[in-house]
Design an enzyme around this catalytic site. Structure first.
Site, PDB file in Angstrom:
ATOM      1  N   GLU A   1      48.736  35.187  49.226  1.00 46.51           N
ATOM      2  CA  GLU A   1      48.235  34.786  47.910  1.00 46.51           C
ATOM      3  C   GLU A   1      46.947  33.978  48.017  1.00 46.51           C
ATOM      4  OE1 GLU A   1      47.835  35.240  44.471  1.00 46.51           O
ATOM      5  OE2 GLU A   1      50.021  35.115  44.368  1.00 46.51           O
TER       6      GLU A   1
ATOM      7  N   ASP B   1      31.733  36.136  50.563  1.00 50.33           N
ATOM      8  CA  ASP B   1      33.087  35.622  50.353  1.00 50.33           C
ATOM      9  C   ASP B   1      33.714  36.272  49.121  1.00 50.33           C
ATOM     10  OD1 ASP B   1      35.265  33.631  50.946  1.00 50.33           O
ATOM     11  OD2 ASP B   1      34.732  32.964  48.935  1.00 50.33           O
TER      12      ASP B   1
ATOM     13  N   LYS C   1      37.088  38.999  48.665  1.00 49.70           N
ATOM     14  CA  LYS C   1      38.154  38.853  47.676  1.00 49.70           C
ATOM     15  C   LYS C   1      38.258  40.088  46.791  1.00 49.70           C
ATOM     16  CE  LYS C   1      37.663  33.823  47.668  1.00 49.70           C
ATOM     17  NZ  LYS C   1      37.281  32.610  46.901  1.00 49.70           N
TER      18      LYS C   1
END
Length: 342
Positions: A121, A196, A200
């Site tokens: 998560e 980054d 994701k």
């Protein structure tokens, strides 16, 4: 809390880049508070990731490895650990955003409901329920049309302060304040280049069933081209004011159209339009009213044509630790631990 007291969780192994220790009985709580000296002190063994995994797998009862690194090398060991029956909990993005063959191997090894599991998560929104929400949507048969969001606390902070009606700070000043406040990486270019966020978005896309890759995903690097190769972060910060006019022009044009600038990631596998970019949003859009360094993620699906929105702190030690611990609890809840420890 009383609930945590009943959870069958104990630390039985620790490894860093130099030393490791594995025990068949739980480490004492007092030792854990000083683990660098009391557990990984002079009596500890030299670090050996292969031996560490084998030693954990030989212990009685289900065991989870909690990887709190950002290491490619450790991420590549997940299939081996899973094949030994170990569970994995991690905020490390690498296994889920590097080569898709590694992602698929992990999926295969964790497909059985009673087999080893992996929870990650914290790879996308720290403790925010982003992946759990997406997994629930996918597993219940909803069709994911689009996942769109502000996934970087750094870039959220920058544009929430720079691109709002009435703001007077120059872009370089906003970056300087963010850096001084600890919001950015030591070299802010590592935030501004968008990679980054790209990781994701790739993770979200793959969980949604799309074969995204950071190698092919369009990513807008907002570091001025002339500053991408300067040798130090200090030089970058010194020269960034030279480009304030460029960012001011982008912002003025957005504000003149009744919009603001936000740095967003988007999974759009339906139209093959997944991307990471600086985009305009009208003032009444949820992304435009974001405050501080919060993240916001909007899921548009067949069941939720008006997007389901998750919003809150998406970075920081406390919320990341929350996300990791919540995943560890999920591992516990898969099993009957009347006598075993994890």
């Amino acid at each position: 809390s009383s609930r945590f007291g009943r959870l069958p969780i104990a630390v039985i192994g620790i490894i860093n880049s130099k030393k490791m220790a594995v025990s068949s009985t739980p480490f004492a709580v007092g030792d854990l508070s000083e683990w660098k000296t009391k557990i990984l002190g002079d009596s500890a063994s030299a670090a050996d990731l292969m031996q560490f995994g084998s030693s954990l797998a030989a212990l009685k009862g289900p065991t989870a490895v909690v990887d709190c690194t950002s290491s490619d090398t450790i991420a590549e060991l997940y299939p081996l650990w899973l094949s030994k029956g170990l569970h994995v909990v991690t905020p490390n993005k690498k296994a889920f955003s590097n080569d898709i063959s590694l992602f698929r191997k992990i999926q295969e090894l964790t497909a059985a409901p009673t087999g080893p599991s992996i929870y990650h998560e914290a790879t996308v929104g720290a403790g925010l329920p982003v992946l759990s929400t997406l997994n629930d949507l996918v597993s219940t048969g909803d069709k994911i049309i689009k996942v769109e969001g502000i996934f970087s606390g750094t870039l959220s902070y920058l544009f929430n302060n720079f691109s709002i009606p009435g703001a007077t700070q120059k872009f370089s000043e906003c970056v300087a304040v963010a850096k001084a406040s600890g919001y950015t990486e030591p070299d802010p270019r590592d935030d501004l280049n968008g990679m980054d966020v790209a990781r994701k978005v790739t993770i979200l896309g793959r969980v949604a069933g799309y074969e995204l890759s950071t190698n092919t995903l369009p990513v807008e690097n907002i570091v001025p081209e002339e500053l991408r190769s300067v040798s130090t972060a200090d030089e970058f910060m010194t020269r960034l004011p030279e480009f304030d006019e460029h960012f001011k022009k982008l912002n003025d044009e957005a504000l003149a159209s009744g919009s603001v600038l936000r740095y967003v990631g988007m999974v759009d596998g339906v139209n093959n339009q997944s991307s990471v970019k600086l985009a305009r949003y009208p003032l009444d859009h949820p992304f435009a009213s974001l405050k501080g360094s919060d993240n916001i993620i909007a899921f548009t699906t067949e069941r939720f044509p008006n997007p389901l929105i998750v919003q809150g702190a998406g970075a920081g030690a406390a919320v990341t630790a929350f996300g990791i611990f919540a995943d560890l609890i999920k591992v516990c809840e898969r099993f009957d631990f009347s006598s075993d420890k994890i």
